[in-house]
Write a protein that holds these residues in place. Sequence first.
Motif, PDB file in Angstrom:
ATOM      1  N   UNK A 186       1.028  -1.047   0.057  1.00 50.80           N
ATOM      2  CA  UNK A 186       0.001  -0.001  -0.013  1.00 50.80           C
ATOM      3  C   UNK A 186       0.712   1.278   0.021  1.00 50.80           C
ATOM      4  N   UNK A 187       1.978   1.285   0.772  1.00 50.65           N
ATOM      5  CA  UNK A 187       2.781   2.513   1.011  1.00 50.65           C
ATOM      6  C   UNK A 187       3.641   2.718  -0.587  1.00 50.65           C
ATOM      7  N   UNK A 188       3.895   1.558  -0.985  1.00 43.91           N
ATOM      8  CA  UNK A 188       4.604   1.855  -2.256  1.00 43.91           C
ATOM      9  C   UNK A 188       3.476   2.247  -3.807  1.00 43.91           C
ATOM     10  N   UNK A 189       2.513   1.359  -3.511  1.00 44.81           N
ATOM     11  CA  UNK A 189       1.461   1.660  -4.632  1.00 44.81           C
ATOM     12  C   UNK A 189       1.121   3.343  -4.703  1.00 44.81           C
ATOM     13  N   UNK A 190       0.679   3.731  -3.327  1.00 42.75           N
ATOM     14  CA  UNK A 190       0.589   5.284  -3.278  1.00 42.75           C
ATOM     15  C   UNK A 190       1.557   6.085  -4.051  1.00 42.75           C
ATOM     16  N   UNK A 191       2.857   5.811  -3.688  1.00 46.93           N
ATOM     17  CA  UNK A 191       4.001   6.397  -4.237  1.00 46.93           C
ATOM     18  C   UNK A 191       4.128   6.221  -5.801  1.00 46.93           C
ATOM     19  N   UNK A 192       3.849   5.014  -5.996  1.00 49.11           N
ATOM     20  CA  UNK A 192       4.165   4.802  -7.466  1.00 49.11           C
ATOM     21  C   UNK A 192       3.124   5.867  -8.342  1.00 49.11           C
ATOM     22  N   UNK A 193       1.713   5.635  -7.763  1.00 51.88           N
ATOM     23  CA  UNK A 193       0.610   6.766  -8.408  1.00 51.88           C
ATOM     24  C   UNK A 193       1.077   8.022  -8.317  1.00 51.88           C
ATOM     25  N   UNK A 194       1.755   8.595  -7.304  1.00 56.07           N
ATOM     26  CA  UNK A 194       2.046   9.815  -7.122  1.00 56.07           C
ATOM     27  C   UNK A 194       3.158  10.116  -8.057  1.00 56.07           C
ATOM     28  N   UNK A 195       4.293   9.338  -8.364  1.00 50.72           N
ATOM     29  CA  UNK A 195       5.338   9.501  -9.156  1.00 50.72           C
ATOM     30  C   UNK A 195       4.706   9.434 -10.527  1.00 50.72           C
ATOM     31  N   UNK A 196       3.736   8.693 -10.895  1.00 55.39           N
ATOM     32  CA  UNK A 196       3.199   8.771 -12.364  1.00 55.39           C
ATOM     33  C   UNK A 196       2.461   9.923 -12.480  1.00 55.39           C
ATOM     34  N   UNK A 197       1.914  10.576 -11.552  1.00 60.26           N
ATOM     35  CA  UNK A 197       0.994  11.880 -11.635  1.00 60.26           C
ATOM     36  C   UNK A 197       1.971  12.992 -11.879  1.00 60.26           C
ATOM     37  N   UNK A 198       3.338  12.992 -11.165  1.00 65.19           N
ATOM     38  CA  UNK A 198       4.289  13.936 -11.447  1.00 65.19           C
ATOM     39  C   UNK A 198       5.119  13.820 -12.567  1.00 65.19           C
ATOM     40  N   UNK A 199       4.970  12.483 -13.096  1.00 69.71           N
ATOM     41  CA  UNK A 199       5.738  12.478 -14.469  1.00 69.71           C
ATOM     42  C   UNK A 199       5.024  12.998 -15.573  1.00 69.71           C
ATOM     43  N   UNK A 200       3.536  12.804 -15.277  1.00 73.41           N
ATOM     44  CA  UNK A 200       2.507  13.190 -16.373  1.00 73.41           C
ATOM     45  C   UNK A 200       2.613  14.928 -16.416  1.00 73.41           C
ATOM     46  N   UNK A 201       2.786  15.381 -15.422  1.00 76.62           N
ATOM     47  CA  UNK A 201       2.735  16.937 -15.221  1.00 76.62           C
ATOM     48  C   UNK A 201       4.492  17.437 -15.538  1.00 76.62           C
ATOM     49  N   UNK A 202       5.172  16.502 -15.666  1.00 79.99           N
ATOM     50  CA  UNK A 202       6.601  16.953 -16.043  1.00 79.99           C
ATOM     51  C   UNK A 202       7.075  17.679 -14.906  1.00 79.99           C
ATOM     52  N   UNK A 203       6.925  17.229 -13.726  1.00 79.19           N
ATOM     53  CA  UNK A 203       7.629  17.898 -12.509  1.00 79.19           C
ATOM     54  C   UNK A 203       8.613  17.313 -11.904  1.00 79.19           C
ATOM     55  N   UNK A 204       9.542  16.727 -12.664  1.00 79.72           N
ATOM     56  CA  UNK A 204      10.750  15.958 -12.308  1.00 79.72           C
ATOM     57  C   UNK A 204      11.674  16.831 -11.595  1.00 79.72           C
ATOM     58  N   UNK A 205      12.507  16.573 -10.587  1.00 81.32           N
ATOM     59  CA  UNK A 205      13.724  17.433 -10.202  1.00 81.32           C
ATOM     60  C   UNK A 205      14.630  17.259 -10.999  1.00 81.32           C
ATOM     61  N   UNK A 206      15.835  17.611 -10.530  1.00 75.82           N
ATOM     62  CA  UNK A 206      17.137  17.869 -11.179  1.00 75.82           C
ATOM     63  C   UNK A 206      17.545  16.301 -11.523  1.00 75.82           C
ATOM     64  N   UNK A 207      18.240  16.087 -12.533  1.00 76.27           N
ATOM     65  CA  UNK A 207      18.960  14.958 -12.845  1.00 76.27           C
ATOM     66  C   UNK A 207      20.138  14.551 -12.271  1.00 76.27           C
ATOM     67  N   UNK A 208      20.458  13.345 -11.758  1.00 77.02           N
ATOM     68  CA  UNK A 208      21.808  13.148 -11.163  1.00 77.02           C
ATOM     69  C   UNK A 208      22.129  11.478 -11.297  1.00 77.02           C
ATOM     70  N   UNK A 209      23.080  11.229 -10.798  1.00 78.92           N
ATOM     71  CA  UNK A 209      23.626   9.706 -11.117  1.00 78.92           C
ATOM     72  C   UNK A 209      22.581   8.745 -10.255  1.00 78.92           C
ATOM     73  N   UNK A 210      21.899   9.403  -9.272  1.00 80.90           N
ATOM     74  CA  UNK A 210      20.745   8.505  -8.453  1.00 80.90           C
ATOM     75  C   UNK A 210      19.400   8.906  -9.051  1.00 80.90           C
ATOM     76  N   UNK A 211      19.210   9.146 -10.193  1.00 73.00           N
ATOM     77  CA  UNK A 211      18.002   9.673 -10.875  1.00 73.00           C
ATOM     78  C   UNK A 211      17.520  11.042 -10.574  1.00 73.00           C
ATOM     79  N   UNK A 212      16.355  11.245 -10.198  1.00 71.32           N
ATOM     80  CA  UNK A 212      15.765  12.593 -10.205  1.00 71.32           C
ATOM     81  C   UNK A 212      16.015  12.942  -8.514  1.00 71.32           C
TER      82      UNK A 212
END
Length: 263
Positions: A186-212
Amino acid sequence: MKKILEKEWPLLLFNKSVLKQRKFKEITALLGESNDLHCLDIGSDNGVISYLLRQRGGTWKSADLDEHTVDSIRGLVKDNVFQINGRQTPFADNEFDRVAIIDFLEHIHTDEEFVKELFRIIKPGGELIINVPHIKNSLLRKFRLAIGQTDEKHGHVRPGYTVDDLVSLLMGRFKIVNHRTYSKFFSEAVDTLMTLALDLLKRGGAKSQKGRIVTGQDMKRYQKMFRMYSLVYPVVWLFSKLDALLLGASGYMLIVKARIDKT
């Protein structure tokens, strides 16, 4: 909501992140008291974990892979922050009583070499805390891959580890004395959906070797969105508590405590 200050945004974000709060709880539970100890944290994302660990006492240093993450950590804790690679560190032999490796090993190809380096810098009888993704070939993972939330996007060179993987990796230098998984469906599912929503809105942070990573500039730019999320956070928190119903299920994060023996 007042204007977010540079020093405040990581703590505001932490206080609205179920996963970050649980991660810190698990790390400190295995770390124990740090007063009068010389400690190191490696891989603490935007710096909030480094900041909170230093509040618990002891002398701390922090390190991470590239200048984006290092600058983010340094912006919060100011000093004793170092950029490292996956092989070497600038620290002395037998320097640390405790080392916490937080979401780091899955980002480097040279995890075996790095364990040798950890063995060098930790004192005899010192302890190592490792937090990594737990390998689970679940439907949720398959869904994440299908929507583009891949290991590569997060800067991972491997999907994670099992306990047996870490036993093998540490063998001959460290002995695992405690381990557990946490952060279930449940914790991971809600985080997955939030991340998806942010990606759709193109709200990512700065790029690094550890992702965003999420930076202060991101928080300033999206204060309105953060206010909206703050309103629904109680629902997110309650949904994550359903993890307690999953008796016997393993979590998506793995944390271990290992002890070194140089006697």
